[in-house]
Design a protein around this motif. Sequence first.
Motif, PDB file in Angstrom:
ATOM      1  N   ALA A   1     -14.282   2.954  16.799  1.00 24.97           N
ATOM      2  CA  ALA A   1     -12.974   2.537  16.286  1.00 24.97           C
ATOM      3  C   ALA A   1     -12.896   1.200  16.550  1.00 24.97           C
ATOM      4  N   ILE A   2     -13.359   0.519  17.787  1.00 24.65           N
ATOM      5  CA  ILE A   2     -13.171  -0.861  17.921  1.00 24.65           C
ATOM      6  C   ILE A   2     -13.691  -1.582  16.806  1.00 24.65           C
ATOM      7  N   GLY A   3     -12.744  -2.717  16.428  1.00 24.03           N
ATOM      8  CA  GLY A   3     -13.280  -3.674  15.202  1.00 24.03           C
ATOM      9  C   GLY A   3     -13.066  -3.134  13.774  1.00 24.03           C
ATOM     10  N   VAL A   4     -12.649  -2.131  13.835  1.00 26.32           N
ATOM     11  CA  VAL A   4     -12.253  -1.439  12.439  1.00 26.32           C
ATOM     12  C   VAL A   4     -11.134  -2.049  11.843  1.00 26.32           C
ATOM     13  N   PRO A   5     -10.793  -2.664  10.695  1.00 26.13           N
ATOM     14  CA  PRO A   5      -9.492  -3.019  10.344  1.00 26.13           C
ATOM     15  C   PRO A   5      -8.572  -1.545   9.980  1.00 26.13           C
ATOM     16  N   VAL A   6      -7.511  -1.642  10.256  1.00 29.14           N
ATOM     17  CA  VAL A   6      -6.546  -0.442  10.186  1.00 29.14           C
ATOM     18  C   VAL A   6      -6.567  -0.037   8.754  1.00 29.14           C
ATOM     19  N   VAL A   7      -6.480  -0.947   7.600  1.00 31.70           N
ATOM     20  CA  VAL A   7      -6.434  -0.689   6.390  1.00 31.70           C
ATOM     21  C   VAL A   7      -7.556   0.076   6.053  1.00 31.70           C
ATOM     22  N   ASP A   8      -8.756  -0.023   6.600  1.00 32.56           N
ATOM     23  CA  ASP A   8      -9.843   0.903   6.210  1.00 32.56           C
ATOM     24  C   ASP A   8      -9.375   2.325   6.279  1.00 32.56           C
ATOM     25  N   LEU A   9      -8.406   2.498   7.128  1.00 26.08           N
ATOM     26  CA  LEU A   9      -8.154   3.973   7.164  1.00 26.08           C
ATOM     27  C   LEU A   9      -6.786   4.397   6.166  1.00 26.08           C
TER      28      LEU A   9
ATOM     29  N   LEU B   1       3.219  -4.602   7.574  1.00 25.82           N
ATOM     30  CA  LEU B   1       2.578  -5.284   8.922  1.00 25.82           C
ATOM     31  C   LEU B   1       3.088  -6.755   9.064  1.00 25.82           C
ATOM     32  N   ARG B   2       3.039  -7.541   7.993  1.00 17.90           N
ATOM     33  CA  ARG B   2       3.473  -8.884   7.867  1.00 17.90           C
ATOM     34  C   ARG B   2       5.051  -8.931   8.371  1.00 17.90           C
ATOM     35  N   GLN B   3       5.677  -8.277   7.796  1.00 14.33           N
ATOM     36  CA  GLN B   3       7.241  -8.156   8.202  1.00 14.33           C
ATOM     37  C   GLN B   3       7.368  -7.872   9.586  1.00 14.33           C
ATOM     38  N   PHE B   4       6.662  -6.879  10.009  1.00 11.15           N
ATOM     39  CA  PHE B   4       6.595  -6.409  11.473  1.00 11.15           C
ATOM     40  C   PHE B   4       6.346  -7.726  12.614  1.00 11.15           C
ATOM     41  N   ASP B   5       5.141  -8.473  12.096  1.00 10.15           N
ATOM     42  CA  ASP B   5       4.762  -9.516  12.806  1.00 10.15           C
ATOM     43  C   ASP B   5       5.624 -10.648  12.725  1.00 10.15           C
ATOM     44  N   LYS B   6       6.588 -10.818  11.812  1.00  6.45           N
ATOM     45  CA  LYS B   6       7.333 -12.121  11.791  1.00  6.45           C
ATOM     46  C   LYS B   6       8.734 -11.515  12.701  1.00  6.45           C
ATOM     47  N   GLY B   7       8.670 -10.366  13.291  1.00 11.90           N
ATOM     48  CA  GLY B   7       9.721 -10.004  13.936  1.00 11.90           C
ATOM     49  C   GLY B   7      10.814  -9.122  13.493  1.00 11.90           C
ATOM     50  N   SER B   8      10.605  -8.456  12.182  1.00 11.68           N
ATOM     51  CA  SER B   8      11.571  -7.658  11.339  1.00 11.68           C
ATOM     52  C   SER B   8      11.465  -6.064  11.959  1.00 11.68           C
ATOM     53  N   ARG B   9      12.558  -5.523  12.436  1.00  8.19           N
ATOM     54  CA  ARG B   9      12.477  -4.234  12.877  1.00  8.19           C
ATOM     55  C   ARG B   9      13.296  -3.417  12.285  1.00  8.19           C
ATOM     56  N   GLN B  10      13.617  -3.768  10.927  1.00  7.59           N
ATOM     57  CA  GLN B  10      14.450  -2.935   9.928  1.00  7.59           C
ATOM     58  C   GLN B  10      13.674  -1.771   9.494  1.00  7.59           C
ATOM     59  N   GLU B  11      12.398  -1.906   9.424  1.00  7.51           N
ATOM     60  CA  GLU B  11      11.553  -0.817   8.964  1.00  7.51           C
ATOM     61  C   GLU B  11      10.448  -0.844   9.979  1.00  7.51           C
ATOM     62  N   VAL B  12       9.974   0.460  10.849  1.00  9.26           N
ATOM     63  CA  VAL B  12       9.051   0.479  11.641  1.00  9.26           C
ATOM     64  C   VAL B  12       8.253   1.573  11.262  1.00  9.26           C
ATOM     65  N   GLU B  13       8.575   2.244  10.144  1.00  6.05           N
ATOM     66  CA  GLU B  13       7.748   3.754   9.523  1.00  6.05           C
ATOM     67  C   GLU B  13       7.351   3.292   8.292  1.00  6.05           C
ATOM     68  N   PHE B  14       5.852   3.771   8.024  1.00  7.75           N
ATOM     69  CA  PHE B  14       5.181   3.776   6.826  1.00  7.75           C
ATOM     70  C   PHE B  14       4.449   4.775   6.381  1.00  7.75           C
ATOM     71  N   ASN B  15       5.052   5.271   5.335  1.00  9.04           N
ATOM     72  CA  ASN B  15       4.381   6.702   4.737  1.00  9.04           C
ATOM     73  C   ASN B  15       3.224   6.618   3.800  1.00  9.04           C
ATOM     74  N   PHE B  16       2.353   7.043   3.794  1.00  6.18           N
ATOM     75  CA  PHE B  16       1.115   6.853   3.090  1.00  6.18           C
ATOM     76  C   PHE B  16       0.038   7.820   3.064  1.00  6.18           C
ATOM     77  N   GLU B  17      -0.949   7.576   2.312  1.00  5.09           N
ATOM     78  CA  GLU B  17      -1.878   8.743   2.314  1.00  5.09           C
ATOM     79  C   GLU B  17      -3.339   8.207   3.112  1.00  5.09           C
ATOM     80  N   SER B  18      -3.456   8.829   4.264  1.00  3.28           N
ATOM     81  CA  SER B  18      -4.622   8.215   5.273  1.00  3.28           C
ATOM     82  C   SER B  18      -5.980   8.760   4.790  1.00  3.28           C
ATOM     83  N   LYS B  19      -7.019   7.840   5.313  1.00  2.00           N
ATOM     84  CA  LYS B  19      -8.394   8.489   4.830  1.00  2.00           C
ATOM     85  C   LYS B  19      -9.041   8.456   6.176  1.00  2.00           C
ATOM     86  N   ARG B  20      -9.968   9.579   6.221  1.00  2.00           N
ATOM     87  CA  ARG B  20     -10.808   9.769   7.644  1.00  2.00           C
ATOM     88  C   ARG B  20     -12.280   8.978   7.164  1.00  2.00           C
ATOM     89  N   MET B  21     -12.975   8.908   8.203  1.00  2.00           N
ATOM     90  CA  MET B  21     -14.233   8.613   8.203  1.00  2.00           C
ATOM     91  C   MET B  21     -15.181   9.073   7.092  1.00  2.00           C
TER      92      MET B  21
END
Length: 695
Positions: free
Chosen positions: A188-196, A210-230
Amino acid sequence: MRTQSVLNLLVIDDDQLYAERLVHLLGCYYDTINLGFLDDKEELLKSLRQPWDVLVFGSAYDMSFTDVVGVVQEQSIDLPMICLFNEEMAASANNDEGLPDIISGTMVKSLKVDQEMAVVMSICLQHDNLRSRRELKTLRHVLSEAEQRANVLIKNSKSAVAYIDQGIHIFANDPYLQLFGFESMNDAIGVPVVDLIAGGDNVKGFKQFLRQFDKGSRQEVEFNFESKRMDGSTFEAKLQLAAATLDGEPVTQVIIQQNHNNSAEVAKRLAAAECKDNLTGINNRRGFEEQMAIVYQQARQGVLTAGLLYIQLDNVGKIRSSLGLQGVDATVKQVAYALDELISDGHVSRFSDTAFTILVEDKTTTELEKLAEHIGSRIGDMLIEVDKRTTSTTVSIGIVKIETNTAEPSILLERAMDAINQIMIETSNHGGTYHLYDPSEHANSDDHALAESLIDAIANSRFELSFQPIYDINNDRSDFFEVYLQLPLADADNTILTPDQFMAVAKTHKLLEKIDRWVLINACKKVNEVRKTHPEARLLVQLTSASLIDKKLPSVASQLIKAVGGAAGVLTLQFNEKDVADHLTVAKTQFAALHQVSCQMGINNFGSSAKSIEIVSFVQPDMVRLARSYVDGIDSADNLETVKSLIMRTNEVSVDVLMPYIEDAATMSVAWSVGARYLQGYYLEEPSSTIKVAT
């Protein structure tokens, strides 16, 4: 301005007066200064065993500033140091610009001894810097411990958690690895999270998130998406971000939760299971309470009426003694099955260990009683098998009706249990019958029951009216009748309540206006019959404050006056003096409007305020009825004069006076002389349920 409270200052110098001078100057900035003073190395080594905030070096017997720095560093002590110099050392103590060679957060080298302001400033700043370092050290220690605890929790957590740095995995716990199909942490180490993340739109949305979170925004801390396994398979997921640290470095914590499409259905099934009784399979108390809340609300809205049957097993103690808990359980189960089979259009619940409840809708009182009788008969005829033995039981059933203005569910339950208690009293604890809770039987001691009795009395004309003649001295007639209201109860004592006993409850439940209407309409019906043979008969009706402010009252009064013949004065409405005083402007308008429809007006309890004459002058009634206090003390000469004076002043503003409460011959003999037009009391004639016109 003081910025610190305590300073521990160590001065190495051969001039103690200078050290004390520094203490004096620093006193402007500190509450307490602990001074340490020495001038040789041996004393320095001893002194460094104590905590110091700032060290000031001038000169010493056997060491230089460099020696002092070496000693402090050997001891591994974080101690800011300031080196001072005199004129003789000026050439070598500063740089080419004449400034100190060293200015840092831990050292100033060097300052002139006589530059007191610079020395004091340096001491304060060095101390402040030291305090910041100490606080930072403490915070780092706290952060380190928190990080260790968090790592332990994450490693042992069942949630899928990972740490990422700039979008790259640097740590993941076992549930995270298993969720995405990684065989080990190294995979898992080194794998970009977007690959999942599956789908281009999801990837684009996550990068923005993720960019908004890194800038300090905490209005949205949840993200719903379709995830992909290996292995390429996908699943719906929710990702949560949080700021964290790993090995003291800031990272982003990622928590992945798998969305279950059937979660709503699972929750629904769990909720349904929580409402079921494990032993019998019917609803438990929680299920009953939920259904009761629905039925109660619908009844309050007038959508339906309902009945509550509280069913209690009678001989449980005997069954337990002979067959044990197994026998009790078997009895409860068999009774539950029988009730569930009997009630096809209601809700059966096991309320407690040996009690059941049934909610049925739109049943009359007779139907509820027949149902209770049928249930009792069916249960009483049952033979209950318990491990090759047979037992039987009976039930006691408390019945409570649930209607539009019924009490709260908790009170309804209490009433059902009261009905059971009544059965036990009547049957000497044998039970085996039913009892319908009648609120009117308890209205004398229960405000909720009284309110229901009032509503029932309004709807079903259960109030009683009585009429007491009023003697008119001017016309020598007794065809004027005051109307009195009573509420008979169905309790064992046949209690009869008067308005002073139930009007407070009526006011709380907003029933005053309805009661006033009932009195007006039914009193006018009575007098209408009498006026067919005695056309001069007329009424005095007491109304409440609710009618005083009711804009519809003149219209109602007009219709009633027309219905009984339309004669002026056939109807006199009176209000309590306090109510009139509390609504003076409204009362004046109301009195005027009622006068326009040929309705006469009166004030009851007259003379109870300090401004009674002013009140009648303002609202202009046709008559007033004296307060009882005036009549009770009329045998006193002073009181008699007071009554005469009040009546005379009232007559002067063209208002007639009614003197009530004439209960004996002595009062009657005085009453003739006080100036009142109307006389009334038990001595003249008691109230009667019929209007009796003297001929």
